[in-house]
Scaffold this active site. Structure first.
Site, PDB file in Angstrom:
ATOM      1  CB  SER A 280      -0.967  -0.046   1.189  1.00  0.00           C
ATOM      2  OG  SER A 280      -1.989   0.916   1.041  1.00  0.00           O
ATOM      3  CG  ASP A 303      -3.836  -4.034  -3.291  1.00  0.00           C
ATOM      4  OD1 ASP A 303      -4.005  -3.954  -4.521  1.00  0.00           O
ATOM      5  OD2 ASP A 303      -4.758  -4.274  -2.494  1.00  0.00           O
ATOM      6  CG  HIS A 358      -5.669  -2.497   0.627  1.00  0.00           C
ATOM      7  ND1 HIS A 358      -4.725  -2.506  -0.386  1.00  0.00           N
ATOM      8  CD2 HIS A 358      -5.272  -1.525   1.492  1.00  0.00           C
ATOM      9  CE1 HIS A 358      -3.811  -1.580  -0.159  1.00  0.00           C
ATOM     10  NE2 HIS A 358      -4.108  -0.977   0.979  1.00  0.00           N
TER      11      HIS A 358
END
Length: 436
Positions: A280, A303, A358
């Site tokens: 992330s 991600d 996620h």
């Protein structure tokens, strides 16, 4: 980001409100978190041939020093124990601040839900030398901290890597800490070198906690996140520099005073085989770090949240990149920025794991049962162990290819191209060509 969107925060608040009125609901909540199967929850053990050890390193003691958890191949020992997944209660407070919920209530519930889990590695176990180890520097997501990706980090270590999971001090971690000198200490005016070489150094220091910094009302987000991603990349590079010093035999003083023998790492790191990896916000950190440090030979971005980065930096990235995405998190604008890094000369690969969310990458996905995991978007449709296994194998194959490893990870080369029933080559998101 650790928990993405207001829906998760709303669900979490409702769970906490439901639990705070009666203690007997704890039993019901426990059954709910376990799901209908009643199976045991826990972080899956690593699958590689090596037993995994872990230790913490902090140098220097200030907020500007390097702080990371190190995972490494180790010797088995009866004395070593597995550490707590959440190292201190203050991390519960940080998670509460990040999700904007009551601290005292959240500590009680978080401790009940997650307080008994252990990292799948042995604390301060002696390092096992098997020749020079490739090195991975790992960067956590927004609102996370150094221990929350132990399933990934321990798996890499079990396959012969040394992995440093950095805990960032840019106020993007839910919580972290450093030390400052006690104002009333007789050593307060002592030089840094004296303080750190003293056997009683910790007696002259006290802990200072740093918590997640929320956006202020009316504050623009990009300037903050761009400043943070630059600091995060610098912290990854600093961790690399410290490990290079340790590898060269330079004496280090770990302010945490662990039982681990850092001299055992001398000449153990393959300085020609270094990669950077993150999830992330950590995925964005990967891109920034590659642009800043050529010692990183490739990067793996899980991600990735591309918002903190500036497009002008992309041409500076000369190394191969592997984007591994979840099916439910990504959107066209974010994918289009990943594709701006496409190159005809440098390998840039992308796959998407079907049925993932996620939170399929951090350890939370393994520690909640089916019902609450789905409710809080910590689980997708795919079995979380299958998802992380695909992620790990694809990562190992990519690292072998671009670090020149003499391993058998190339047996998973097909995963790099998304050739599996649980993978999508590239992305599931429709991205207009005009946006790239």
């Amino acid at each position: 980001m650790l928990l993405h969107g207001g829906f998760v925060q709303l669900v979490t608040k409702r769970v906490f409100e439901w639990t705070k009125t009666a203690d007997h609901r704890r039993h019901t909540l426990g059954s709910f978190t376990m799901g209908n199967s009643g199976s045991n929850l826990g972080i899956p053990p690593p699958k590689g041939p090596d037993t995994v050890g872990c230790t913490d390193f902090m140098m220097d003691h200030t907020a500007h020093g390097s702080f990371f958890r190190l995972y490494y191949p180790c010797h088995q020992t009866e004395k070593a124990e597995k550490p707590e997944w959440i190292p201190n209660r203050e991390y519960f407070n940080g998670l509460a601040d990040f999700m904007k919920i009551n601290r005292s209530l959240s500590e009680r519930i978080f401790n009940y839900l997650f307080g008994s889990f252990k990292i799948p590695a042995y604390l301060d176990a002696p390092f096992k030398s098997t020749g020079k180890c490739p090195l991975v520097i790992f960067s956590h997501g927004l609102g996370a901290f150094r221990t929350l990706y132990s399933a990934i980090c321990a798996e890499l270590a079990s396959q012969g890597f040394i992995v440093a999971s950095v805990e960032h001090r840019d106020e993007s971690a839910s919580a972290t800490f450093y030390f400052h000198q006690k104002s009333d200490s007789s050593a307060a005016a002592a030089p840094e070198s004296v303080l750190m070489s003293s056997g009683s150094a910790r007696d002259n220091l006290e802990v200072q906690w740093m918590y997640y910094r929320s956006l202020q009302r009316g504050e623009a987000e990009f300037p903050l996140r761009n400043k943070q991603v630059k600091q995060r990349a610098d912290e990854c590079i600093l961790a690399l520099d410290k490990l290079i010093e340790i590898n060269s035999g330079i004496a280090v003083n770990n302010v945490l005073q662990t039982q681990f023998d850092w001299t055992s790492l001398e000449n153990s790191i393959d300085l020609c085989r270094i990669a950077v990896m993150g999830h992330s916000f950590g995925g964005a950190t990967v891109i920034e770090a590659l642009a800043k440090e050529v010692k990183f030979k490739c990067g793996v971005a899980l991600d990735s949240w591309m918002f903190p980065l500036v497009d002008e930096m992309f041409p500076q990235v000369k190394q191969p990149i592997f984007f591994i995405n979840s099916e439910k998190f990504q959107w066209a604008a974010n994918i289009s920025r990943m594709k701006k890094l496409d190159s005809t000369e440098i390998q840039r690969k992308m796959i998407t794991i079907r049925g993932t969310v996620h939170q399929s990458f951090p350890d939370f996905t393994f520690l909640t049962g089916h019902c609450i995991g789905k409710l809080m978007k910590l689980k997708g449709e795919i079995n979380p162990e299958l998802a992380i296994d695909l992620c790990n194998k694809a990562t190992l194959a990519f690292l072998q290819r671009h670090l020149g490893l003499e391993k058998n990870f190339n047996q998973w080369d097909h995963l790099i191209d998304g050739e599996d029933e649980n993978l999508i080559p590239g992305t599931n998101i429709n991205v207009p060509r005009a946006s790239i």
